[in-house]
Design an enzyme around this catalytic site. Structure first.
Site, short mmCIF file in Angstrom:
data_model
loop_
_atom_site.label_atom_id
_atom_site.label_comp_id
_atom_site.label_asym_id
_atom_site.label_seq_id
_atom_site.Cartn_x
_atom_site.Cartn_y
_atom_site.Cartn_z
CG HIS A 71 -15.70 40.38 -7.42
ND1 HIS A 71 -16.22 41.10 -6.36
CD2 HIS A 71 -15.42 39.14 -6.94
CE1 HIS A 71 -16.25 40.32 -5.29
NE2 HIS A 71 -15.77 39.13 -5.62
CG ASP A 75 -17.64 31.94 -4.34
OD1 ASP A 75 -17.28 33.05 -4.74
OD2 ASP A 75 -18.22 31.75 -3.26
#
Ligand code: CMP
Length: 442
Positions: A214, A142
């Site tokens: 994404h 992330d």
């Protein structure tokens, strides 16, 4: 240059606690904001944690109207393609505590809740953890897209010269993952959902990366074609039954979020983020994290407060030791022109003495009396514990000394001369109301 809240950029912390608060309904919002700002004081924040405080758009606008970015507004529900939704769950205050271990973060979380309990209640709380090498629970790293730390302030902070400069727009969304669903995909398919490789986080080549990946959805550019970045501080959370990602990000403006969210939910161009097949948001709120200077951190040394008090007629008869004791209870407050210091109908928290500047008291919109240096206000709601009888607004930049309710009672109990002077003023104010004379000379 204004210093930001350093916790926004703190690195190497494994334990995180995110708390959203609602203000109690009958509280003086300005006083509440001030009290919550005090959490940043080193005396409270000491002990190996970083603290970030952010205010909901309405509350921040109220606390510092001149320092509210024009685009600051509450999160609105997003209804996207294929029934994909992002609910709006705006609250008044957001506090993020992070540190090296969950025990210390937990203790500071409890201390923060206790410190503001007079004015605010906990609406949501979420403990989070760092998963492996900063991976989301879906297994991908992330924040790979984050700017390097030295460039992060450019992405995260409102530019110098703008209202709220040095502050940051915060987006907070809790996402629940469907890990079982995602894990049914092959690794190659999972990588196509994200748009980068799983193990080493390498972005897929343009011809391999689906338009719904994404990272293809969250990439936005400015007019010159340069990428517009935000600074992500998201962390996983969860129990075995329910888990996901606390998405928390900091941005120089709100528009970046709007554009990214529109692209994620398929509002921008009819394509939505494939990740929304495996994760759904259950909360959404915008906050503003002011720079340190606007959190009221400037503490006036005690002897300065004493000097200020000495010049004010209300304290004229006080002996030196009495002045010292009152000064230790008083807190300096500064307000820009046009700020509301207390609001008619709301519960009171503090008594104010004007050191410098001008204000006016209004009841039901009519000016009762201009107030200047040496004048005081806010005594009535503290004496009878009822609502404020008037709204007091600064008509010039205002410097006050404020004394919180319990300390104000101590001062009255210990100094008969002050109590009589205040009684005298309350009586005049009462008579002004009773006779319809607005008390311009009283
Ligand atoms: P409080 O009711 O706590 O908060 C609003 C304050 O405005 C009030 O205390 C007084 O200090 C001040 N105030 C109310 N009425 C008058 C008046 N007639 N003249 C001057 N000040 C007033």
């Amino acid at each position: 240059m204004r210093l930001p809240q350093f916790g926004i950029f703190a690195q190497g912390t494994n334990a995180h606690e995110f708390i959203e608060f609602d203000l109690r309904s009958d509280v003086d919002k300005t006083y509440a904001g001030r009290l919550i700002s005090q959490l940043e004081q080193p005396a409270v924040a000491a002990g190996g944690v970083n603290l970030v405080i952010a205010f909901g758009p309405d509350l921040w606008r109220r606390l510092a109207p001149d320092e509210a970015p024009a685009d600051l507004s509450a999160f609105r529900e997003i209804v996207g393609l294929d029934e994909r939704r992002a609910p709006a769950t705006q609250h008044d205050v957001f506090v993020w505590i992070n540190g090296s271990s969950s025990d210390v973060v937990f203790e500071h979380g409890r201390a923060a809740v206790a410190a503001v309990s007079e004015v605010a209640t906990v609406a949501t709380e979420q403990a989070c953890f760092v998963h492996r090498d900063s991976r989301d629970l879906l297994g991908f790293i992330d924040g790979t897209e984050n700017p390097p730390l030295l460039e992060a302030p450019l992405a995260a902070l409102v530019s110098p010269g703008e209202p709220g400069a040095g502050g940051s727009h915060v987006l907070v969304m809790r996402w629940i993952h469907d890990l079982a669903g995602f894990e049914k995909l092959s690794q190659v398919e999972q990588e196509r959902v994200f748009g980068r490789t799983k193990i080493d986080s390498v972005e897929l080549a343009d011809d391999e990366k689906p338009a719904t990946a994404h990272i293809a959805r969250v990439e936005i550019d400015d007019e010159q074609g340069d990428e517009l970045e935000i600074y992500r501080r998201s962390v996983p959370y969860g129990t075995l039954a329910e888990h996901g990602l606390m998405f928390v990000a900091f941005s120089a403006d709100r528009e970046r979020y709007d554009r990214m969210l529109a692209r994620i939910f398929g509002i921008a161009d009819g394509q939505r983020d494939r990740l929304t097949d495996f994760s759904r948001p259950v909360s959404g709120a915008f906050y503003f994290a002011p720079p340190l200077a606007l959190l009221g951190l400037k503490e006036t040394p005690l002897h300065e407060s004493e000097e200020l008090l000495r010049k004010i007629p209300l304290f004229a008869a006080c002996a030196a030791h009495e002045l010292k004791s009152i000064a230790s209870r008083a807190r300096p407050r500064e307000y820009p022109i046009g700020a509301t210091v207390c609001t008619q109908g709301e519960r009171g928290g503090e008594f104010f003495v004007i050191v410098e500047g001008q204000a006016e008291a209004r009841r039901d919109g009519s000016v009762l009396r201009p107030l200047g240096p040496g004048d005081f206000f806010g005594e009535i709601a503290l004496i009878d514990e009822g609502p404020r009888t008037a709204t007091v607004t600064s008509t010039a930049p205002l410097r006050c000394l404020a004394i919180a309710s319990p300390q104000f009672r101590d001062v009255l109990g210990q100094n008969a001369d002050i109590a009589v002077r205040i009684l005298d003023a309350v009586t005049r104010r009462l008579r002004a109301t009773a006779t319809g004379d607005l008390g311009l000379f009283g």
